[in-house]
Structures are given as C-alpha cells and as structure tokens.
Design a protein around this motif. Structure first.
Motif, PDB file in Angstrom:
ATOM      1  N   ALA A 257     -11.625 -16.634  14.689  1.00 31.45           N
ATOM      2  CA  ALA A 257     -12.785 -15.903  15.210  1.00 31.45           C
ATOM      3  C   ALA A 257     -12.947 -14.597  14.442  1.00 31.45           C
ATOM      4  O   ALA A 257     -11.980 -14.035  13.937  1.00 31.45           O
ATOM      5  N   GLY A 258     -14.167 -14.134  14.340  1.00 29.50           N
ATOM      6  CA  GLY A 258     -14.438 -12.893  13.636  1.00 29.50           C
ATOM      7  C   GLY A 258     -14.903 -13.146  12.227  1.00 29.50           C
ATOM      8  O   GLY A 258     -15.278 -14.259  11.862  1.00 29.50           O
ATOM      9  N   GLY A 259     -14.839 -12.119  11.428  1.00 25.93           N
ATOM     10  CA  GLY A 259     -15.333 -12.216  10.057  1.00 25.93           C
ATOM     11  C   GLY A 259     -14.221 -12.352   9.046  1.00 25.93           C
ATOM     12  O   GLY A 259     -13.072 -12.665   9.371  1.00 25.93           O
ATOM     13  N   TYR A 260     -14.563 -12.077   7.816  1.00 25.58           N
ATOM     14  CA  TYR A 260     -13.631 -12.217   6.695  1.00 25.58           C
ATOM     15  C   TYR A 260     -12.375 -11.372   6.906  1.00 25.58           C
ATOM     16  O   TYR A 260     -11.265 -11.832   6.665  1.00 25.58           O
ATOM     17  N   GLY A 261     -12.542 -10.157   7.381  1.00 30.81           N
ATOM     18  CA  GLY A 261     -11.404  -9.262   7.585  1.00 30.81           C
ATOM     19  C   GLY A 261     -10.501  -9.653   8.733  1.00 30.81           C
ATOM     20  O   GLY A 261      -9.398  -9.126   8.864  1.00 30.81           O
ATOM     21  N   ASP A 262     -10.934 -10.584   9.566  1.00 26.29           N
ATOM     22  CA  ASP A 262     -10.129 -11.039  10.694  1.00 26.29           C
ATOM     23  C   ASP A 262      -9.278 -12.267  10.366  1.00 26.29           C
ATOM     24  O   ASP A 262      -8.562 -12.769  11.215  1.00 26.29           O
ATOM     25  N   GLN A 263      -9.369 -12.745   9.134  1.00 22.01           N
ATOM     26  CA  GLN A 263      -8.609 -13.929   8.733  1.00 22.01           C
ATOM     27  C   GLN A 263      -7.218 -13.524   8.255  1.00 22.01           C
ATOM     28  O   GLN A 263      -6.999 -12.398   7.808  1.00 22.01           O
ATOM     29  N   ALA A 264      -6.291 -14.458   8.325  1.00 22.92           N
ATOM     30  CA  ALA A 264      -4.935 -14.206   7.840  1.00 22.92           C
ATOM     31  C   ALA A 264      -4.963 -14.007   6.324  1.00 22.92           C
ATOM     32  O   ALA A 264      -5.663 -14.724   5.604  1.00 22.92           O
ATOM     33  N   ALA A 265      -4.203 -13.051   5.840  1.00 21.88           N
ATOM     34  CA  ALA A 265      -4.173 -12.757   4.413  1.00 21.88           C
ATOM     35  C   ALA A 265      -3.719 -13.966   3.605  1.00 21.88           C
ATOM     36  O   ALA A 265      -4.259 -14.233   2.521  1.00 21.88           O
ATOM     37  N   ILE A 266      -2.766 -14.719   4.111  1.00 19.25           N
ATOM     38  CA  ILE A 266      -2.280 -15.885   3.372  1.00 19.25           C
ATOM     39  C   ILE A 266      -3.371 -16.945   3.229  1.00 19.25           C
ATOM     40  O   ILE A 266      -3.460 -17.624   2.214  1.00 19.25           O
ATOM     41  N   LEU A 267      -4.234 -17.074   4.217  1.00 15.63           N
ATOM     42  CA  LEU A 267      -5.349 -18.017   4.137  1.00 15.63           C
ATOM     43  C   LEU A 267      -6.315 -17.588   3.040  1.00 15.63           C
ATOM     44  O   LEU A 267      -6.726 -18.397   2.207  1.00 15.63           O
ATOM     45  N   LEU A 268      -6.669 -16.318   3.025  1.00 15.05           N
ATOM     46  CA  LEU A 268      -7.609 -15.818   2.013  1.00 15.05           C
ATOM     47  C   LEU A 268      -7.010 -15.900   0.617  1.00 15.05           C
ATOM     48  O   LEU A 268      -7.715 -16.221  -0.339  1.00 15.05           O
ATOM     49  N   ASP A 269      -5.703 -15.648   0.494  1.00 19.43           N
ATOM     50  CA  ASP A 269      -5.037 -15.804  -0.795  1.00 19.43           C
ATOM     51  C   ASP A 269      -5.093 -17.255  -1.261  1.00 19.43           C
ATOM     52  O   ASP A 269      -5.348 -17.534  -2.429  1.00 19.43           O
ATOM     53  N   ALA A 270      -4.863 -18.184  -0.339  1.00 16.88           N
ATOM     54  CA  ALA A 270      -4.917 -19.607  -0.681  1.00 16.88           C
ATOM     55  C   ALA A 270      -6.322 -19.998  -1.124  1.00 16.88           C
ATOM     56  O   ALA A 270      -6.480 -20.751  -2.097  1.00 16.88           O
ATOM     57  N   PHE A 271      -7.340 -19.490  -0.451  1.00 20.35           N
ATOM     58  CA  PHE A 271      -8.718 -19.785  -0.852  1.00 20.35           C
ATOM     59  C   PHE A 271      -8.984 -19.285  -2.270  1.00 20.35           C
ATOM     60  O   PHE A 271      -9.623 -19.956  -3.065  1.00 20.35           O
ATOM     61  N   GLU A 272      -8.504 -18.094  -2.595  1.00 15.57           N
ATOM     62  CA  GLU A 272      -8.699 -17.544  -3.936  1.00 15.57           C
ATOM     63  C   GLU A 272      -7.993 -18.387  -4.992  1.00 15.57           C
ATOM     64  O   GLU A 272      -8.527 -18.615  -6.080  1.00 15.57           O
TER      65      GLU A 272
END
Length: 60
Positions: free
Chosen positions: A32-47
């Motif tokens: 829930a929430g926006g980009y900043g509310d996601q787990a850092a490891i998830l965003l790193d994996a997406f990158e």
C-alpha cells in the motif's frame, strides 16, 4: 519477483506513471502507498531486472 516486476511495468506502447518517467512508478506496486512505501530490496530488484532487460534488448 518477476511477476511483480511485470505487473509494475506499463503495457507495451504505453507510457506509465504520473509524470511519464519523472517518478519511477509505472504500474501496480505490491505494498500500500506509493513508491517510497515499498521495501528497498523490492525496488533494488526492479532496477536490476530493468537493467538486465535493457542489456538483453539493446542493439549494441
């Protein structure tokens, strides 16, 4: 993780996100929430997956 990444990406031929690239959010995010509310490891994996796809699809 790949399923989440694919759901996050815009449909082919469609620019996603509110500012069309200014904000990295393109589609659905798992938490829930926006980009900043996601787990850092998830965003790193997406990158990492974005970079791998770019390397695989580049013409170089």
């Amino acid at each position: 993780m790949v399923r989440l990444w694919r759901a996050y990406r815009p449909a082919p031929g469609r620019i996603g996100g509110m500012a069309a690239g200014v904000f990295p959010v393109a589609g659905h995010l798992p938490e829930a929430g926006g980009y900043g509310d996601q787990a850092a490891i998830l965003l790193d994996a997406f990158e990492i997956m974005n970079a791998a796809e770019a390397e695989l699809t580049s013409d170089d």
